[in-house]
Design an enzyme around this catalytic site. Sequence first.
Site, PDB file in Angstrom:
ATOM      1  N   GLY A  11       0.831  -1.207   0.000  1.00 30.57           N
ATOM      2  CA  GLY A  11       0.000   0.000   0.000  1.00 30.57           C
ATOM      3  C   GLY A  11       0.854   1.241   0.000  1.00 30.57           C
ATOM      4  O   GLY A  11       0.528   2.240   0.637  1.00 30.57           O
ATOM      5  N   SER A  13       1.578   3.408  -2.368  1.00 34.78           N
ATOM      6  CA  SER A  13       1.371   4.428  -3.395  1.00 34.78           C
ATOM      7  C   SER A  13       0.716   5.692  -2.861  1.00 34.78           C
ATOM      8  O   SER A  13       0.629   6.692  -3.557  1.00 34.78           O
ATOM      9  CB  SER A  13       0.526   3.854  -4.537  1.00 34.78           C
ATOM     10  N   ARG A  14       0.211   5.649  -1.625  1.00 29.04           N
ATOM     11  CA  ARG A  14      -0.415   6.878  -1.086  1.00 29.04           C
ATOM     12  C   ARG A  14      -0.416   6.822   0.443  1.00 29.04           C
ATOM     13  O   ARG A  14      -0.042   5.802   1.050  1.00 29.04           O
ATOM     14  CB  ARG A  14      -1.843   7.034  -1.613  1.00 29.04           C
ATOM     15  N   ASN A  90       1.624  -2.340   5.464  1.00 28.33           N
ATOM     16  CA  ASN A  90       0.834  -1.123   5.645  1.00 28.33           C
ATOM     17  C   ASN A  90      -0.530  -1.198   4.953  1.00 28.33           C
ATOM     18  O   ASN A  90      -1.466  -0.505   5.352  1.00 28.33           O
ATOM     19  CB  ASN A  90       1.651   0.061   5.100  1.00 28.33           C
ATOM     20  N   SER A 142      -3.274  -0.360  14.678  1.00 29.37           N
ATOM     21  CA  SER A 142      -4.110   0.828  14.898  1.00 29.37           C
ATOM     22  C   SER A 142      -4.492   0.910  16.368  1.00 29.37           C
ATOM     23  O   SER A 142      -4.571  -0.126  17.046  1.00 29.37           O
ATOM     24  CB  SER A 142      -5.387   0.713  14.059  1.00 29.37           C
ATOM     25  N   TYR A 155     -12.477  -4.331  11.671  1.00 24.54           N
ATOM     26  CA  TYR A 155     -11.184  -3.623  11.602  1.00 24.54           C
ATOM     27  C   TYR A 155     -10.404  -3.788  12.907  1.00 24.54           C
ATOM     28  O   TYR A 155      -9.205  -4.083  12.893  1.00 24.54           O
ATOM     29  CB  TYR A 155     -11.473  -2.144  11.312  1.00 24.54           C
ATOM     30  N   ALA A 157     -10.671  -6.162  15.117  1.00 21.82           N
ATOM     31  CA  ALA A 157     -10.220  -7.555  15.239  1.00 21.82           C
ATOM     32  C   ALA A 157      -8.979  -7.779  14.383  1.00 21.82           C
ATOM     33  O   ALA A 157      -8.013  -8.424  14.816  1.00 21.82           O
ATOM     34  CB  ALA A 157     -11.336  -8.513  14.824  1.00 21.82           C
ATOM     35  N   LYS A 159      -6.770  -5.561  13.455  1.00 23.06           N
ATOM     36  CA  LYS A 159      -5.611  -4.816  13.960  1.00 23.06           C
ATOM     37  C   LYS A 159      -5.109  -5.381  15.297  1.00 23.06           C
ATOM     38  O   LYS A 159      -3.916  -5.321  15.592  1.00 23.06           O
ATOM     39  CB  LYS A 159      -5.963  -3.331  14.085  1.00 23.06           C
TER      40      LYS A 159
HETATM   41  P1  NAI Z   1      -5.057   4.575   2.542  1.00 24.81           P
HETATM   42  O1  NAI Z   1      -6.409   4.053   2.256  1.00 24.81           O
HETATM   43  O2  NAI Z   1      -4.694   5.944   2.084  1.00 24.81           O
HETATM   44  O3  NAI Z   1      -3.934   3.554   2.043  1.00 24.81           O
HETATM   45  C1  NAI Z   1      -4.064   2.173   2.122  1.00 24.81           C
HETATM   46  C2  NAI Z   1      -3.327   1.570   0.967  1.00 24.81           C
HETATM   47  O4  NAI Z   1      -3.462   0.151   1.013  1.00 24.81           O
HETATM   48  C3  NAI Z   1      -3.886   2.030  -0.384  1.00 24.81           C
HETATM   49  O5  NAI Z   1      -2.828   2.420  -1.228  1.00 24.81           O
HETATM   50  C4  NAI Z   1      -4.573   0.777  -0.919  1.00 24.81           C
HETATM   51  O6  NAI Z   1      -4.574   0.698  -2.324  1.00 24.81           O
HETATM   52  C5  NAI Z   1      -3.717  -0.318  -0.293  1.00 24.81           C
HETATM   53  N1  NAI Z   1      -4.428  -1.595  -0.269  1.00 24.81           N
HETATM   54  C6  NAI Z   1      -5.668  -1.832   0.218  1.00 24.81           C
HETATM   55  N2  NAI Z   1      -5.997  -3.123   0.017  1.00 24.81           N
HETATM   56  C7  NAI Z   1      -4.946  -3.720  -0.595  1.00 24.81           C
HETATM   57  C8  NAI Z   1      -4.679  -5.025  -1.057  1.00 24.81           C
HETATM   58  N3  NAI Z   1      -5.591  -6.020  -0.936  1.00 24.81           N
HETATM   59  N4  NAI Z   1      -3.481  -5.289  -1.634  1.00 24.81           N
HETATM   60  C9  NAI Z   1      -2.558  -4.303  -1.773  1.00 24.81           C
HETATM   61  N5  NAI Z   1      -2.751  -3.044  -1.359  1.00 24.81           N
HETATM   62  C10 NAI Z   1      -3.930  -2.747  -0.777  1.00 24.81           C
HETATM   63  O7  NAI Z   1      -4.888   4.455   4.131  1.00 24.81           O
HETATM   64  P2  NAI Z   1      -3.844   5.053   5.172  1.00 24.81           P
HETATM   65  O8  NAI Z   1      -4.590   5.967   6.048  1.00 24.81           O
HETATM   66  O9  NAI Z   1      -2.607   5.511   4.508  1.00 24.81           O
HETATM   67  O10 NAI Z   1      -3.568   3.728   6.033  1.00 24.81           O
HETATM   68  C11 NAI Z   1      -2.408   2.944   5.921  1.00 24.81           C
HETATM   69  C12 NAI Z   1      -2.439   1.915   7.045  1.00 24.81           C
HETATM   70  O11 NAI Z   1      -2.483   2.591   8.305  1.00 24.81           O
HETATM   71  C13 NAI Z   1      -3.664   0.994   7.010  1.00 24.81           C
HETATM   72  O12 NAI Z   1      -3.296  -0.307   7.383  1.00 24.81           O
HETATM   73  C14 NAI Z   1      -4.571   1.600   8.057  1.00 24.81           C
HETATM   74  O13 NAI Z   1      -5.450   0.639   8.608  1.00 24.81           O
HETATM   75  C15 NAI Z   1      -3.556   2.087   9.068  1.00 24.81           C
HETATM   76  N6  NAI Z   1      -4.058   3.120   9.946  1.00 24.81           N
HETATM   77  C16 NAI Z   1      -4.467   4.340   9.458  1.00 24.81           C
HETATM   78  C17 NAI Z   1      -4.936   5.298  10.324  1.00 24.81           C
HETATM   79  C18 NAI Z   1      -5.384   6.635   9.846  1.00 24.81           C
HETATM   80  O14 NAI Z   1      -5.877   7.402  10.682  1.00 24.81           O
HETATM   81  N7  NAI Z   1      -5.223   6.992   8.584  1.00 24.81           N
HETATM   82  C19 NAI Z   1      -5.042   5.051  11.757  1.00 24.81           C
HETATM   83  C20 NAI Z   1      -4.581   3.757  12.171  1.00 24.81           C
HETATM   84  C21 NAI Z   1      -4.103   2.835  11.286  1.00 24.81           C
END
Ligand code: NAI
Length: 242
Positions: A11, A13-14, A90, A142, A155, A157, A159
Site C-alpha cells: 500500500g 502508493s499513497r 501497511n 491501529s 477492523y 479484530a 488490527k
Molecule cells: P489509505 O487508504 O490511504 O492507504 C491504504 C493503501 O493500502 C492504499 O494504497 C490501498 O490501495 C492499499 N491496499 C488496500 N488493500 C490492498 C490489497 N488487498 N493489496 C494491496 N494493497 C492494498 O490508508 P492510510 O490511512 O494511509 O492507512 C495505511 C495503514 O495505516 C492501514 O493499514 C490503516 O489501517 C492504518 N491506519 C491508518 C490510520 C489513519 O488514521 N489513517 C489510523 C490507524 C491505522
Amino acid sequence: MLNGKTAIVTGGSRGIGAAIVKKFASMGANVAVIYAGNKEAADAVCEACTHEYGVKAAAFQCNVASFDEVKATVAAIKAELGTAHILVNNAGITRDGLIPMMSEAAFDAVLDTNLKGSFNMIRHCTGLFLRAKEGCIINISSVSGLMGNAGQCNYSASKAGLIGLTKSVAKELAPKGIRCNAIAPGFIRTDMTGSQENNPLLTMIPLGRMGEAEEVAEAAAYLATANYVTGEVLRVDGGIAM
Ligand code: NAI
C-alpha cells in the site's frame, strides 16, 4: 541510515505507505512499492524516490490478500532488486458497520487484507530474510486494535490480530536476527480518514490534533534502525490510547 538495504512497503502508493517509502528512500534504502490498483500513483512515488534520493525504486501490483499473488510478487522483487531486508505491512482497508448490519463479506474482506495479507507477506519474505541473515518487519496496526471502536468490529479484530502476529513472529524469528514490531497510529490525516474536522473524537486526543503520515513514517524509520527493539507496539496517536 539504510544504505544498501531494500525495503518492501505494501500500500505504498499513497497515505502512510507513501510517506514511509519516501522516508526510507531518504535514508538510502532501495524501495519496492506494492500497490493494489493505482499504477500511476505508485510510479510517481517511485520516480520521486529515484529523482530525489538516487535510490532504486520499483512498483509491483499485488493483492496482498492472495497467498499466490504475494508469492509471485516477492519472487519478482527478488529478481529486480536482489533481496529485501525490511518489510512494512501497511496495506489496509475499512468496511465499517454496526454488528447487526455487518455482512460476512465486509468482515472477511477486512480480515483478508489487513491480517491475512500481512501473514502472506511475512510468510513469503521470511525466506529472503533468513538467507540475508537479517530482517525487519513493521506491521501497521491501529489504536482500534488496542482500544476497540464501535462500528469497527472487523477492523479492530484485524488490527488486534496483527499485534498477536507481531509478537509471535518476533519470538519465533528473533534467534535468526529478524525483528518484528508494530505501529499503532491514531487519527492520521489520509484518504482513509478523509475530513474529520468536526469529529468529536478529536477532542479526546491529548495533543489536540490529527497526526500526519510523515509522523508515522518517523516511527517506522526508528523501528527500522532500532536493532535491540522487537515485539514492541509503538503508539503514534497524540496520546489517545494511553
Ligand atoms: P489509505 O487508504 O490511504 O492507504 C491504504 C493503501 O493500502 C492504499 O494504497 C490501498 O490501495 C492499499 N491496499 C488496500 N488493500 C490492498 C490489497 N488487498 N493489496 C494491496 N494493497 C492494498 O490508508 P492510510 O490511512 O494511509 O492507512 C495505511 C495503514 O495505516 C492501514 O493499514 C490503516 O489501517 C492504518 N491506519 C491508518 C490510520 C489513519 O488514521 N489513517 C489510523 C490507524 C491505522
